[in-house]
Every structure is written in structure tokens, then in C-alpha cells.
Design an enzyme around this catalytic site. Sequence first.
Site, PDB file in Angstrom:
ATOM      1  CG  ASP A 198      -2.088   0.963   1.106  1.00 29.97           C
ATOM      2  OD1 ASP A 198      -2.477   1.283  -0.024  1.00 29.97           O
ATOM      3  OD2 ASP A 198      -2.593   1.407   2.153  1.00 29.97           O
ATOM      4  CB  SER A 218      -6.547   2.202   0.202  1.00 30.41           C
ATOM      5  OG  SER A 218      -5.196   2.613   0.177  1.00 30.41           O
ATOM      6  CD  GLN A 268      -4.370   1.054  -3.094  1.00 33.19           C
ATOM      7  OE1 GLN A 268      -3.873   2.144  -3.353  1.00 33.19           O
ATOM      8  NE2 GLN A 268      -4.034   0.350  -2.029  1.00 33.19           N
TER       9      GLN A 268
END
Length: 290
Positions: A198, A218, A268
Site C-alpha cells: 500500500d 485506499s 488498487q
Amino acid sequence: MAPHRPKILDVLDLERIDRDIFRGSPLPSKLARTYGGQVAAQALVAATRTVSEDFSVHSLHGYFVGPGNPDASTVFLVDRVRDGRSFVSRSVKVVQDGKAIFSMQASFHIRDDHGPQHSDEMRAVPAPESIAVDTESLTSVQRLFRDEWADWDVRIVPPEDYEHNKYTASQQVVWFRTKSRLPDIDTLHVCTLAYMSDMTLLSSALVPHRPAEFQEASLDHAMWFLRPFRADEWLLYDQVSPSAHGGRALTHGRIFNQQGDLVAVVTQEGLTRTLRDGAQSVPLKEQEEQ
């Protein structure tokens, strides 16, 4: 002097409170919302601890459905969806104060399977040791996470130092690793990379839009683990963003080891909303209290 204990060991140290229920303790953070990579990594730890060592995780798919509180304990509820001969499936619901903040599906594959092999090649970039971290050019979000990720060595490759794909709207290349040596436990390195995955990925969507800043968060996270690796050795995170529109951006990253082997792939989608007056890209605790 006692040796430094890597932060990631505390992140991944979940307490088992029932057969398929685990709890994570609060960890120090300046962020008002729990870092997404931490939640995903801990959820993967919980799933892994319900699976035989004959299997290793090959993919995970998660949704961030609510903001996490870094000052509160987190509960991980694992559902043993399926136990097959070659594949095992797990579902994890992550809860704080009775409310879900993250949900994840994870799939595990038998370790000794065989089949054809091929891999994309890693792009030519400077060695990580040759890249100096330019603290003057960091955005406010990058400076914030530099402190949050003090246990990691993260080096963004200067854009003039690699060949760009002219058909890609936005791209970024990053070397990263843990600063401390980690134990020789495969699942520890896998869960550590889930935490690291991430890092910087959403910012790859904002490269052509700087110096403007945006609200960042996110929304979902998918990851595929392809080959063995160590998270305490240099890994190259080759990131692109195929699209940004309507306050959301899609990002994609390929992770290579220093020998050029493709070890993982990440996709993502994140919130990249235009900032309202007075708003911050990533809220801090002191901002929430004001």
C-alpha cells in the site's frame, strides 16, 4: 543496548482469542485513520493462521469499507470457506466497535504444484543504493508517511532515470525494503509485503497532477504472490495508473526482486478527490481534534 525490534513484528503479532478469531493491539501512529496496508497485512496473518503450512497464499482481494481507529484494538473474524486438496479459501471480516472496516478473501495453493513458467522482465533502472532521497521535493503526504514508515527504506526513482511507456498516463518506480533483517519465515515476508504494497501506490496516480494535492484513501486492494522473495531485500515497485476520473484512480504495480524476478502484482483503486478548502490529503490526529 537491546537490538532494534522491527515495527512489522508488532504489526503482525495478533492474539488468538478463539479458534478463528484474532485481535490486534493499538499501535502508535500520527494518522487519524489506520494505514490500509496494516489492516490488509493483519487480515492476511489471521487467515494464514487457520491454514496448514502445506499451503501458501497466492492471492488476496480486499475492500476498505470504513475508517480504522489506530488507537483501538481490532478484531479479525476468519471464515473457513473451503479446504480443498490443492486450494484453500478464507474470508476475513475486520471489526472495530462492532462495525466492519475491511473485508478480505484470500486463496492458498499447495506449495509443491508444478506447471509452465514465464515472467515479464524488469525495466532498467538505477541501483537503489545510487538513489538519494530528496527530502526537499517530498509532498506533505510523502513527508508524513516518511515518518510513519521509518522502519522501511523507500526510494522513488527519479523520472528522468528510466524509460517511460508513452501509452501509460501516469507512472512511478520505487525501490523499497525493510531496514532491519527479518526472521527466515516465508509467511512473515509475505505478510510484510502485504503491508508494504500500500506504500506509494496511490500516489502513482497523482504524478502528472502535482503540485496539487488531493484527498487520498485506499478503497480496495488486490494482490497476487507469484514467487518466493524476502521483504528485507530490495524490491522494485513498478507502478502505473491507467485511469483517474470522478474522484477515483485505478493503480497497478508489479514487484520485482533485485535479480529481476516478478514476485508479486498489485491492483488498487483509491479515492483521489479534489480537496475542499481547509481539508487535508490524509487527516492527522491533531487535525481531527481541532
